[in-house]
Design a protein around this motif. Structure first.
Motif, mmCIF file in Angstrom:
data_model
loop_
_atom_site.group_PDB
_atom_site.id
_atom_site.type_symbol
_atom_site.label_atom_id
_atom_site.label_comp_id
_atom_site.label_asym_id
_atom_site.label_seq_id
_atom_site.Cartn_x
_atom_site.Cartn_y
_atom_site.Cartn_z
ATOM 1 N N PRO A 24 32.134 65.712 45.836
ATOM 2 C CA PRO A 24 32.873 65.831 47.108
ATOM 3 C C PRO A 24 34.381 65.886 46.866
ATOM 4 N N TRP A 25 35.022 66.947 47.397
ATOM 5 C CA TRP A 25 36.454 67.135 47.166
ATOM 6 C C TRP A 25 37.264 67.158 48.459
ATOM 7 N N PHE A 26 36.745 67.806 49.505
ATOM 8 C CA PHE A 26 37.533 67.991 50.720
ATOM 9 C C PHE A 26 36.693 67.687 51.958
ATOM 10 N N ARG A 27 37.445 67.394 53.059
ATOM 11 C CA ARG A 27 36.863 67.364 54.394
ATOM 12 C C ARG A 27 37.444 68.541 55.162
ATOM 13 N N GLY A 28 36.598 69.152 56.002
ATOM 14 C CA GLY A 28 37.060 70.316 56.725
ATOM 15 C C GLY A 28 36.423 70.441 58.096
ATOM 16 N N LYS A 29 36.878 71.460 58.817
ATOM 17 C CA LYS A 29 36.398 71.720 60.166
ATOM 18 C C LYS A 29 35.604 73.009 60.156
ATOM 19 N N LEU A 30 34.397 72.977 60.715
ATOM 20 C CA LEU A 30 33.539 74.150 60.759
ATOM 21 C C LEU A 30 34.001 75.085 61.857
ATOM 22 N N GLY A 31 34.104 76.380 61.531
ATOM 23 C CA GLY A 31 34.545 77.369 62.504
ATOM 24 C C GLY A 31 34.114 78.760 62.093
ATOM 25 N N ALA A 32 34.911 79.747 62.512
ATOM 26 C CA ALA A 32 34.588 81.151 62.223
ATOM 27 C C ALA A 32 35.840 81.872 61.782
ATOM 28 N N HIS A 33 35.654 82.867 60.904
ATOM 29 C CA HIS A 33 36.754 83.693 60.423
ATOM 30 C C HIS A 33 36.211 85.100 60.219
ATOM 31 N N ASN A 34 36.812 86.063 60.969
ATOM 32 C CA ASN A 34 36.338 87.462 60.906
ATOM 33 C C ASN A 34 34.837 87.544 61.182
ATOM 34 N N LYS A 35 34.406 86.797 62.233
ATOM 35 C CA LYS A 35 33.015 86.787 62.671
ATOM 36 C C LYS A 35 32.047 86.207 61.634
ATOM 37 N N ASN A 36 32.584 85.503 60.662
ATOM 38 C CA ASN A 36 31.754 84.819 59.667
ATOM 39 C C ASN A 36 31.987 83.317 59.747
ATOM 40 N N ALA A 37 30.956 82.546 59.447
ATOM 41 C CA ALA A 37 31.116 81.094 59.414
ATOM 42 C C ALA A 37 32.107 80.714 58.326
ATOM 43 N N ALA A 38 32.984 79.761 58.629
ATOM 44 C CA ALA A 38 34.023 79.361 57.685
ATOM 45 C C ALA A 38 34.328 77.883 57.877
ATOM 46 N N VAL A 39 35.034 77.302 56.893
ATOM 47 C CA VAL A 39 35.449 75.899 56.928
ATOM 48 C C VAL A 39 36.945 75.837 56.671
ATOM 49 N N LYS A 40 37.669 75.155 57.546
ATOM 50 C CA LYS A 40 39.100 74.951 57.359
ATOM 51 C C LYS A 40 39.327 73.584 56.726
ATOM 52 N N ILE A 41 39.976 73.552 55.564
ATOM 53 C CA ILE A 41 40.185 72.310 54.827
ATOM 54 C C ILE A 41 41.231 71.461 55.546
ATOM 55 N N LYS A 42 40.899 70.200 55.789
ATOM 56 C CA LYS A 42 41.804 69.279 56.478
ATOM 57 C C LYS A 42 42.371 68.207 55.556
ATOM 58 N N GLN A 43 41.569 67.733 54.634
ATOM 59 C CA GLN A 43 41.994 66.577 53.854
ATOM 60 C C GLN A 43 41.280 66.556 52.520
ATOM 61 N N CYS A 44 41.977 66.039 51.500
ATOM 62 C CA CYS A 44 41.379 65.872 50.175
ATOM 63 C C CYS A 44 40.749 64.485 50.099
ATOM 64 N N ILE A 45 39.505 64.421 49.696
ATOM 65 C CA ILE A 45 38.797 63.151 49.659
ATOM 66 C C ILE A 45 39.404 62.206 48.636
ATOM 67 N N GLN A 46 39.902 62.746 47.510
ATOM 68 C CA GLN A 46 40.515 61.891 46.491
ATOM 69 C C GLN A 46 41.771 61.208 47.025
ATOM 70 N N GLU A 47 42.516 61.881 47.912
ATOM 71 C CA GLU A 47 43.753 61.304 48.442
ATOM 72 C C GLU A 47 43.489 60.188 49.443
ATOM 73 N N GLU A 48 42.369 60.287 50.177
ATOM 74 C CA GLU A 48 42.106 59.277 51.185
ATOM 75 C C GLU A 48 41.412 58.036 50.636
ATOM 76 N N ALA A 49 40.925 58.099 49.381
ATOM 77 C CA ALA A 49 40.193 56.964 48.806
ATOM 78 C C ALA A 49 41.041 55.690 48.735
ATOM 79 N N PRO A 50 42.326 55.719 48.269
ATOM 80 C CA PRO A 50 43.110 54.476 48.224
ATOM 81 C C PRO A 50 43.336 53.886 49.605
ATOM 82 N N ALA A 51 43.463 54.716 50.639
ATOM 83 C CA ALA A 51 43.749 54.212 51.993
ATOM 84 C C ALA A 51 42.571 53.444 52.565
ATOM 85 N N ASP A 52 41.349 53.715 52.058
ATOM 86 C CA ASP A 52 40.167 53.043 52.583
ATOM 87 C C ASP A 52 40.006 51.648 52.022
ATOM 88 N N LYS A 53 40.712 51.338 50.955
ATOM 89 C CA LYS A 53 40.553 50.036 50.330
ATOM 90 C C LYS A 53 41.252 48.954 51.113
#
Length: 336
Positions: free
Chosen positions: A307-336
């Motif tokens: 697991p590397w990123f979190r994203g939002k499911l959507g569409a791009h040029n009538k194709n299913a796509a995912v927009k990257i919102k956050q890096c999972i490695q960066e949010e790990a220290p904040a959860d501690k």
């Protein structure tokens, strides 16, 4: 009156006697050096270092093959390399009799070049006793000679035994080059094999196999063109590896250029669900599986199952796509 000798005459007489004794002593004969004739019309294609490398590879092959045969035949087998020599192909073909068969193995090299197959021959006495062990026999028949002819059933079992031995080839070469195994076929008429000319240089690896009280030979014939391509790939790899050790200025760029050419698998996962076997067997077209998650929830992007990123499911040029919102490695220290 006897003649009296002077001191100078006595010294001369003693010297002459000593010289005569030394002359009578046999001279030690030096052993004659045995010189090996070199054929300048057909010079050697492989250096001693290359043959030494090949011997090391098949020493490793012998250890792996012995372990495999011990498990398959349920008896102790010892295998050692007797010699690795460069010869002409006719030296290999001439030792085969009319009743001999051999296996042909195609190797797939990283450069995807087309090469003649590798040839492997096992003496009849050794192979017949291996087949006997596979069928539950004792495998100690010492009366088999080169005039033995394989039956159809024995030919099928011959292929089975050879598959155990040929599959180890990839592991034996693995420390030097990555090769894949291609087609394996049984050649029942070695004299009719014409993919290699009789004068083509080949490397012949001779292995001795001892199984209980049975001794036999495995002869591996590697065509010169195939071996040259293998050595060229190994030498190029060593040359490129050496560039990074010398600390040159653009070593980082060279490494990143090679990494950028690699491909990685990325998948997006919205949620997971667990079903019982009864529920899975009852699924049919039109059924809906509840994921217990909102459709507006973030999806997780996995890179090579990590697991590397979190994203939002959507569409791009009538194709299913995912927009990257956050890096999972960066949010790990904040959860501690």
């Amino acid at each position: 009156m006897a003649e009296v000798l002077s001191q100078s005459q006595i010294d001369a007489l003693l010297n002459s006697m000593m010289n005569s004794d030394a002359a009578e002593e046999p001279k030690e004969e030096k052993p004659e050096k045995n010189w090996k004739k070199y054929d300048f019309k057909s010079p050697k294609k492989f250096t001693k270092d290359k043959l030494k490398l090949l011997k090391g590879i098949y020493d490793n092959y012998g250890r792996l093959a012995s372990s495999r045969l011990n498990g398959v035949l349920r008896t102790a087998c010892e295998m050692e390399v007797l010699s690795v020599e460069e010869q002409r192909y006719f030296e290999f073909s001439n030792i085969l009799s009319e009743n001999d068969v051999m296996m042909m193995l195609n190797l797939k090299l990283p450069d995807e070049s087309k090469n003649p197959p590798m040839m492997i021959h096992i003496s009849q006495k050794l192979m017949v006793n291996m087949i006997d062990r596979m069928l539950g026999g004792t495998g100690d028949d010492d009366d088999v000679d080169s005039s033995y002819t394989y039956s159809e059933i024995e030919s099928a079992l011959y292929k089975k035994v050879m598959k155990y031995l040929l599959d180890i080839t990839r592991d034996a070469w693995g420390n030097y080059i990555k090769i894949n195994l291609g087609d394996q076929r049984l050649e029942e008429n070695p004299g009719l094999f014409q993919e290699i000319s009789l004068d083509e240089p080949v490397a012949i690896v001779l292995l001795n196999v001892k199984m209980q009280n049975i001794d036999g030979r495995i002869t591996i014939c590697i065509p010169g063109n195939l071996l040259m391509n293998i050595f060229n790939i190994i030498d190029k790899r060593k040359h490129v590896d050496g560039l990074y050790d010398e600390g040159i200025a653009n070593s980082r760029e060279l490494i990143m250029t090679r990494l950028n050419r690699s491909t990685m698998e990325i998948k997006a996962e919205l949620a997971e669900a667990q079903l019982s076997m009864k529920e899975v067997c009852g699924l049919k077209v039109g059924d809906v599986i509840d994921l217990n998650k909102s459709r507006e929830s973030d999806v997780v992007l996995y890179v090579e199952e990590q697991p590397w990123f979190r994203g939002k499911l959507g569409a791009h040029n009538k194709n299913a796509a995912v927009k990257i919102k956050q890096c999972i490695q960066e949010e790990a220290p904040a959860d501690k």
